[in-house]
Scaffold this motif. Structure first.
Motif, PDB file in Angstrom:
ATOM      1  N   ILE A  80       1.406   4.600  21.310  1.00 36.58           N
ATOM      2  CA  ILE A  80       0.946   4.123  19.996  1.00 36.58           C
ATOM      3  C   ILE A  80       0.174   5.214  19.262  1.00 36.58           C
ATOM      4  N   LEU A  81      -0.438   6.146  20.013  1.00 36.82           N
ATOM      5  CA  LEU A  81      -1.230   7.215  19.407  1.00 36.82           C
ATOM      6  C   LEU A  81      -0.427   8.502  19.194  1.00 36.82           C
ATOM      7  N   GLU A  82       0.867   8.475  19.526  1.00 33.89           N
ATOM      8  CA  GLU A  82       1.709   9.653  19.315  1.00 33.89           C
ATOM      9  C   GLU A  82       1.768  10.019  17.834  1.00 33.89           C
ATOM     10  N   PRO A  83       1.764  11.303  17.513  1.00 32.15           N
ATOM     11  CA  PRO A  83       1.871  11.709  16.095  1.00 32.15           C
ATOM     12  C   PRO A  83       3.197  11.297  15.469  1.00 32.15           C
ATOM     13  N   THR A  84       4.196  11.033  16.310  1.00 29.33           N
ATOM     14  CA  THR A  84       5.512  10.620  15.800  1.00 29.33           C
ATOM     15  C   THR A  84       5.637   9.101  15.676  1.00 29.33           C
ATOM     16  N   PHE A  85       4.548   8.357  15.963  1.00 28.90           N
ATOM     17  CA  PHE A  85       4.617   6.889  15.921  1.00 28.90           C
ATOM     18  C   PHE A  85       4.895   6.403  14.497  1.00 28.90           C
ATOM     19  N   ARG A  86       5.913   5.552  14.369  1.00 31.13           N
ATOM     20  CA  ARG A  86       6.243   4.922  13.105  1.00 31.13           C
ATOM     21  C   ARG A  86       6.563   3.450  13.388  1.00 31.13           C
ATOM     22  N   ALA A  87       5.768   2.546  12.857  1.00 30.89           N
ATOM     23  CA  ALA A  87       5.968   1.117  13.106  1.00 30.89           C
ATOM     24  C   ALA A  87       7.279   0.654  12.477  1.00 30.89           C
ATOM     25  N   ASN A  88       8.146   0.080  13.290  1.00 32.08           N
ATOM     26  CA  ASN A  88       9.394  -0.512  12.794  1.00 32.08           C
ATOM     27  C   ASN A  88       9.057  -1.939  12.378  1.00 32.08           C
ATOM     28  N   LEU A  89       8.776  -2.132  11.103  1.00 28.77           N
ATOM     29  CA  LEU A  89       8.266  -3.419  10.629  1.00 28.77           C
ATOM     30  C   LEU A  89       9.259  -4.551  10.865  1.00 28.77           C
ATOM     31  N   ALA A  90      10.531  -4.298  10.621  1.00 27.84           N
ATOM     32  CA  ALA A  90      11.542  -5.351  10.799  1.00 27.84           C
ATOM     33  C   ALA A  90      11.637  -5.769  12.260  1.00 27.84           C
TER      34      ALA A  90
ATOM     35  N   GLU B  17       9.029  -2.772  24.739  1.00 30.15           N
ATOM     36  CA  GLU B  17       9.978  -1.674  24.556  1.00 30.15           C
ATOM     37  C   GLU B  17      10.154  -1.350  23.073  1.00 30.15           C
ATOM     38  N   THR B  18      10.036  -2.351  22.204  1.00 29.80           N
ATOM     39  CA  THR B  18      10.095  -2.099  20.764  1.00 29.80           C
ATOM     40  C   THR B  18       8.935  -1.212  20.330  1.00 29.80           C
ATOM     41  N   ILE B  19       7.739  -1.505  20.847  1.00 31.34           N
ATOM     42  CA  ILE B  19       6.560  -0.688  20.523  1.00 31.34           C
ATOM     43  C   ILE B  19       6.735   0.729  21.050  1.00 31.34           C
ATOM     44  N   ALA B  20       7.289   0.863  22.257  1.00 31.52           N
ATOM     45  CA  ALA B  20       7.528   2.191  22.819  1.00 31.52           C
ATOM     46  C   ALA B  20       8.509   2.982  21.954  1.00 31.52           C
ATOM     47  N   GLU B  21       9.540   2.301  21.455  1.00 30.87           N
ATOM     48  CA  GLU B  21      10.510   2.972  20.593  1.00 30.87           C
ATOM     49  C   GLU B  21       9.864   3.463  19.299  1.00 30.87           C
ATOM     50  N   CYS B  22       8.847   2.748  18.823  1.00 31.32           N
ATOM     51  CA  CYS B  22       8.137   3.184  17.617  1.00 31.32           C
ATOM     52  C   CYS B  22       7.415   4.511  17.836  1.00 31.32           C
ATOM     53  N   SER B  23       7.121   4.835  19.101  1.00 34.14           N
ATOM     54  CA  SER B  23       6.388   6.068  19.396  1.00 34.14           C
ATOM     55  C   SER B  23       7.184   7.306  19.018  1.00 34.14           C
ATOM     56  N   GLY B  24       8.523   7.194  19.048  1.00 33.09           N
ATOM     57  CA  GLY B  24       9.357   8.353  18.773  1.00 33.09           C
ATOM     58  C   GLY B  24       9.411   9.342  19.920  1.00 33.09           C
ATOM     59  N   ASN B  25       8.768   9.020  21.035  1.00 37.32           N
ATOM     60  CA  ASN B  25       8.750   9.902  22.206  1.00 37.32           C
ATOM     61  C   ASN B  25       9.807   9.424  23.203  1.00 37.32           C
TER      62      ASN B  25
END
Length: 296
Positions: A172-182, A215-223
């Motif tokens: 969640i703290l990754e600089p590449t984190f982008r919340a997938n709102l949908a 897993e959805t939250i992890a995917e938001c990390s972009g890592n």
């Protein structure tokens, strides 16, 4: 797993007592039940013995059976408790339990599966399809199957939770984190529906919904390493989760926590969300560890 005739009769007789609100002391005879359910007297005799052992019936001095007070109260029992369990579900969990107990080798043929669990080819195909989809078995050339690695001990299960605390909060703290709102809103809807039907949901339903959120939250990390690590770990821990004693109140509490977590992410509060997911996972780990160690 096909049920024996006496297994079905136990349920059918309970359903009969409930449907007709049979009073305490009402007599049941082997002949009448055999005629009603179109079976021989032998399985009826076995079913009556088992119902007497359960306290649903009482044995009479002349060898007959009568409805007990407990049996007379069956009309107040929820219908779901008087319904035969799904044979495919029974087979699935029997295989899972035997694998975790080390009773099944790493490689098993279809003939061995069918013989050990009394499955038809169609039933076995359905069970194997589910196991493949959930990632804990794979097909070998020919008719053989090989189990994939799973967590099989309390120590590795606890280690898995500690690893999740590290990587999920960091993700969640990754600089590449982008919340997938949908995707997060879809998870929010799923969690609300799960909370509304928590008393009817199976352990598999709850695991799948909760896994999808994490897993959805992890995917938001972009890592990609965090995403891959969590996906693999969830596959390994699936059977251990099914095996844990099932506390619906705790499951409902985790659903409510998931909704809080989703709200934080939708509001863009990443640091608060990272702290919250760490506490959430730590509490879940402590709770499940304590429950698995409890006597009985």
């Amino acid at each position: 797993m096909p049920r024996r005739i006496s297994d079905n009769l136990v349920l059918q007789i309970k359903q009969y007592l409930a449907l007709h609100a049979m009073p305490t002391g009402a007599r049941l005879t082997e002949r009448a039940l055999a005629e009603r359910f179109k079976v021989s007297r032998s399985p009826v005799r076995e079913a009556l013995r088992r119902l007497a052992d359960e306290g649903i019936l009482t044995e009479q001095d002349d060898g007959g059976h009568a409805v007990s007070e407990h049996g007379a109260a069956l009309h107040q029992t929820p219908e779901a408790l008087l319904t035969a369990p799904d044979p495919l579900e029974q087979a699935y969990f029997a295989i899972a339990e035997d694998r975790l107990e080390g009773k099944l080798p790493e490689r098993v043929t279809e003939n061995e599966f069918a013989r050990r669990y009394d499955l038809t080819r169609a039933q076995l195909a359905a069970v194997l399809r589910r196991m493949v989809q959930e990632g804990w078995i794979e097909r070998l050339p020919g008719h053989g199957w090989q189990f994939r690695p799973v967590l099989t001990s309390a120590d590795t299960y606890d280690q898995g939770y500690r690893f999740r605390i590290l990587i999920e909060s960091a993700g969640i703290l990754e600089p590449t984190f982008r919340a997938n709102l949908a995707a997060l809103r879809r998870c929010e809807l799923q969690q609300r529906e799960l909370l509304d039907h928590i008393n009817d949901a199976s352990a598999a339903d709850i695991f799948n919904a909760n896994t999808q959120l994490h897993e959805t939250i992890a995917e938001c990390s972009g890592n990609v390493f965090i995403i891959d690590a969590l996906t693999r770990l969830n596959s390994l821990r699936r059977l251990m989760e099914y095996r844990k004693s099932f506390d619906r109140a705790a499951a409902a509490r985790r659903c409510r926590e998931h909704l809080v977590l989703i709200d934080l992410l939708l509001d863009g509060q990443q640091e608060a969300a990272a702290d919250f997911i760490s506490r959430h996972l730590r509490d879940a780990a402590n709770e499940k560890s304590a429950r698995s160690e409890a006597p009985g």
